[in-house]
Scaffold this active site. Structure first.
Site, mmCIF file in Angstrom:
data_model
loop_
_atom_site.group_PDB
_atom_site.id
_atom_site.type_symbol
_atom_site.label_atom_id
_atom_site.label_comp_id
_atom_site.label_asym_id
_atom_site.label_seq_id
_atom_site.Cartn_x
_atom_site.Cartn_y
_atom_site.Cartn_z
ATOM 1 N N ASP A 169 31.555 30.036 -25.047
ATOM 2 C CA ASP A 169 31.990 29.198 -25.210
ATOM 3 C C ASP A 169 32.712 28.585 -24.302
ATOM 4 O O ASP A 169 33.362 29.232 -23.628
ATOM 5 C CB ASP A 169 33.034 29.261 -26.757
ATOM 6 C CG ASP A 169 33.958 28.037 -26.890
ATOM 7 O OD1 ASP A 169 32.376 26.975 -27.318
ATOM 8 O OD2 ASP A 169 34.922 27.501 -26.786
ATOM 9 N N ASP A 216 35.008 25.072 -23.925
ATOM 10 C CA ASP A 216 36.918 24.879 -24.365
ATOM 11 C C ASP A 216 37.185 26.228 -24.575
ATOM 12 O O ASP A 216 37.304 26.747 -25.733
ATOM 13 C CB ASP A 216 36.589 23.608 -24.788
ATOM 14 C CG ASP A 216 35.659 22.992 -23.537
ATOM 15 O OD1 ASP A 216 35.638 22.366 -22.806
ATOM 16 O OD2 ASP A 216 35.338 21.816 -24.486
#
Length: 157
Positions: A11, A13
């Site tokens: 991922d 953020d």
């Protein structure tokens, strides 16, 4: 016999760069000026890449569909990260939950598409995330998952 590749799906953020946390919920940086790569990420990604892992960022960016973030800002952040880190590919979903696309985590479409394109052995690969959507997408794709727990005020995996 074809040898499949191993990948670490990440991922963006909260895993690669610092998420902006407001009222216990994580948000992406608003623009490139607000981007901060987390400590240790550069060294970790370089070591994984050197060891032969494909590094593929899988990120939901629904603020584009919601009209609160220009797509050009998301792409500028991705481009900067690609220049600084050994990232093989970005798989960015610009849709919102109501759009019903298969590329938006927790659905596994982005991981499955990357697997098809790059010959990735999903059971030998990992999905690393800081939200339940990340780990659920990894589990649905058949990957091992790693959850980074920041204690967000939301559903947990």
């Amino acid at each position: 016999m074809t040898i499949l590749q191993r990948a670490v799906f990440l991922d963006r953020d909260g895993v690669i760069n610092r998420a902006v946390v407001r009222d216990g919920k994580p948000y992406p940086p608003a623009n490139l000026a607000a981007l901060e790569i987390l400590p240790g990420v550069t060294d970790a990604m370089q070591a994984l890449h050197k060891a032969g892992w494909l590094l593929i960022v899988v990120t939901n960016q629904p603020d584009v569909a919601r009209g609160t973030t220009p797509r050009t800002d998301v792409e500028a952040i991705n481009q900067h990260l690609q220049e600084c880190l050994p990232i093989d590919e970005f798989r960015t979903c610009y849709h919102d939950s109501s759009d019903g696309c298969n590329c938006r985590k927790p659905l596994p479409g982005a991981l499955q598409a990357a697997s098809s394109e790059h010959g990735i052995d999903l059971p030998a690969s990992y999905m690393v995330g800081d939200r339940w959507r990340d780990t659920e997408a990894g589990e649905r794709a058949g990957c091992k998952t790693i959850f980074i727990d920041y204690g967000y005020a939301e559903k947990q995996p």
